[in-house]
Design an enzyme around this catalytic site. Structure first.
Site, PDB file in Angstrom:
ATOM      1  CB  CYS A  36      -0.917   0.009   1.213  1.00 60.73           C
ATOM      2  SG  CYS A  36      -1.947   1.491   1.293  1.00 60.73           S
ATOM      3  N   GLY A  37       0.999   1.884  -1.153  1.00 60.83           N
ATOM      4  CA  GLY A  37       1.851   3.062  -1.255  1.00 60.83           C
ATOM      5  C   GLY A  37       1.277   4.271  -0.549  1.00 60.83           C
ATOM      6  CG  HIS A  38      -3.097   5.275   0.390  1.00 63.65           C
ATOM      7  ND1 HIS A  38      -3.544   3.976   0.191  1.00 63.65           N
ATOM      8  CD2 HIS A  38      -3.790   5.748   1.469  1.00 63.65           C
ATOM      9  CE1 HIS A  38      -4.458   3.687   1.107  1.00 63.65           C
ATOM     10  NE2 HIS A  38      -4.630   4.734   1.887  1.00 63.65           N
TER      11      HIS A  38
ATOM     12  N   GLY B 182      -0.516   4.170  -4.672  1.00 63.97           N
ATOM     13  CA  GLY B 182       0.942   4.128  -4.635  1.00 63.97           C
ATOM     14  C   GLY B 182       1.551   2.897  -5.259  1.00 63.97           C
TER      15      GLY B 182
ATOM     16  CG  ASP C 212      -6.295   4.153  -4.010  1.00 63.12           C
ATOM     17  OD1 ASP C 212      -6.389   5.292  -3.524  1.00 63.12           O
ATOM     18  OD2 ASP C 212      -5.299   3.428  -3.843  1.00 63.12           O
TER      19      ASP C 212
END
Length: 347
Positions: free
Chosen positions: A105-107, A268, A263
Site C-alpha cells: 500500500c503506497g498511499h 501508490g 482508491d
C-alpha cells in the site's frame, strides 16, 4: 459500561484516500515475518477489529487502514536486530480493507512516514529529510519524509522492485497490461471500455474492474513467480492520458481493488506497477517519469531510482512522491449490547 472492543486510531488521508492507523486495542498477531502475520491476521479475534474499524457504521466500503506490528528483524519486539549489524526497520505494518489484507500500500506508506515523524516514532530534524524504514508483506520499503520548520511538506515512497509481467493480456474483450508493484495490477485505458476516469463514470469503472479481475482469476500472469501468497490480481487500473510526451507520462487513473473498492488517491503500489509497465523495453528506464493524478484530484510524482532484476524479470525501483495529512484521532468502542456487532457492509 464495558466495551467488547476499545480501539484507538490516528487517521490520515493521502491524496484523498483514507488511512486509519491502529495505535492500541488490537490483539497480538503472531508470525516470524510481516507476511506470516498477514496470514495469522485472519484469526477471528484480530479480524473482528479490522471489521469494527472498516465496516459501517464506523467505516465504509472504501475504508483503508493498518495494524502496526514488529518488523521482520525484530519478530518478538525485543531482539537487538539481525546478525551482521544491519539496522532493523522502524515499523512493521499489515494493511487492511473491507475484504481482508493487502500485500502492499503506497498511499499508506506515505501516511505512515508522516505519522512516524509527526508522532515521534523516529527522531527527525525540524528541517530536512528523515528516512523511515517499514516492513510490509511484500518486503521492505522506505518513506523519506521532508520537513521545513517542523511541518511535513512531502513524503517519497521507495517501493520494492517492480516489473512488467505481461502485456496485451486478453480480458473482457480488451487487452490489459499486467505488472507487479508489491501487488499485481492489470491496467488498461478507460476508453477501451467506453469510459473516462471521472466520478460520473465510477459505477461503470467499478463494474469493469470487477469483470477484469474475475476474467484473470487463475491466469498465469496473475501468479507471483516466487511466493504464491503474493499472487492474484489485486487491482485494476483504468487511466486517461493527459498529454504524455516521450518518456514523460501524464495520466489520470482510478484503481478498483479488492471487491469493487475505489482508491481515491492515484494508488501508490499501482503507480509503481504502471511505472514498471511504462519503463518496460525503454532504452533508458531511468528516464521514465509519471505524473499520476487520482480521481479525487490528488497527484503522485513517480520516477525510477534504480534498474535491477527481480524474480528473473528486468525490474525498476520506483520512487513516488505524495503528501499525507492527519484527519483525526479516534477511540472506537463496541457496546456488548449492539446487535450489529462489529458492523456491516452494503456492497
Amino acid at each position: 459500561m464495558r466495551a467488547v472492543h476499545d480501539v484507538r486510531t490516528v487517521d490520515y488521508h493521502t491524496a484523498g484516500e483514507p488511512f486509519r492507523i491502529v495505535v492500541s486495542g488490537a490483539p497480538p498477531i503472531p508470525g516470524a515475518t510481516v507476511l506470516d502475520r498477514r496470514t495469522a491476521a485472519s484469526a477471528p479475534e484480530v479480524d473482528a477489529v479490522r471489521r469494527l474499524l472498516c465496516h459501517e457504521p464506523r467505516g465504509h466500503a472504501d475504508m483503508y487502514g493498518c495494524f502496526l506490528v514488529p518488523p521482520d528483524d525484530l519478530p518478538d519486539g525485543l531482539s537487538d536486530g539481525p546478525p551482521g549489524g544491519s539496522a532493523p526497520a522502524d515499523l512493521g505494518v499489515l494493511f487492511w480493507h473491507k475484504d481482508g489484507y493487502s500485500t502492499a500500500c503506497g498511499h499508506g506508506t506515505i501516511a505512515l512516514g508522516a505519522y512516524a515523524v509527526e508522532y515521534g516514532l523516529v527522531p527527525a530534524a525540524e528541517d530536512g529529510e528523515t528516512t523511515v524504514e517499514i516492513d510490509v508483506p511484500s518486503g521492505r520499503v522506505q518513506a523519506r519524509v521532508r520537513r521545513a520548520g517542523g511541518v511535513v511538506e512531502a513524503v517519497t515512497f521507495r517501493n520494492v522492485p517492480s516489473y512488467a509481467v505481461a502485456g496485451d493480456v486478453p480480458a473482457c474483450g480488451v487487452t490489459v497490461d499486467v505488472a507487479y508493484g508489491g501487488a499485481i495490477y492489470a491496467s488498461a485505458p478507460a476508453a477501451a471500455f467506453g469510459l473516462a476516469v471521472t466520478p460520473e463514470d465510477l459505477p461503470g469503472l467499478i463494474a469493469a474492474g470487477r469483470s477484469v479481475k474475475a476474467a484473470l482469476e487463475g491466469h498465469p500472469a496473475a501468479r507471483h513467480p516466487t511466493d504464491d501468497r503474493l499472487s492474484g490480481i489485486y487491482g485494476v487500473i483504468f487511466y486517461d492520458d493527459l498529454g504524455s510526451e516521450g518518456d514523460r507520462h501524464h495520466q489520470r487513473n482510478v484503481t478498483v481493488f479488492a471487491d469493487g473498492e475505489v482508491d481515491r488517491s492515484p494508488c501508490g503500489s499501482g503507480t509503481a506497477a504502471r511505472l514498471a509497465s511504462l519503463a518496460e523495453g525503454r532504452p533508458d528506464p531511468r528516464a521514465v517519469t509519471l505524473r499520476h493524478e487520482g480521481i479525487a484530484g490528488g497527484v503522485f510524482l513517480a520516477s525510477v531510482a534504480a534498474v535491477t532484476e527481480e524474480a528473473g524479470h528486468p525490474a525498476i525501483v520506483p520512487e513516488i512522491e505524495g503528501t499525507a495529512f492527519r484527519t483525526g484521532e479516534h477511540r472506537f468502542v463496541l457496546d456488548p449490547r449492539d446487535p450489529l456487532g462489529p458492523g456491516f457492509t452494503l456492497r
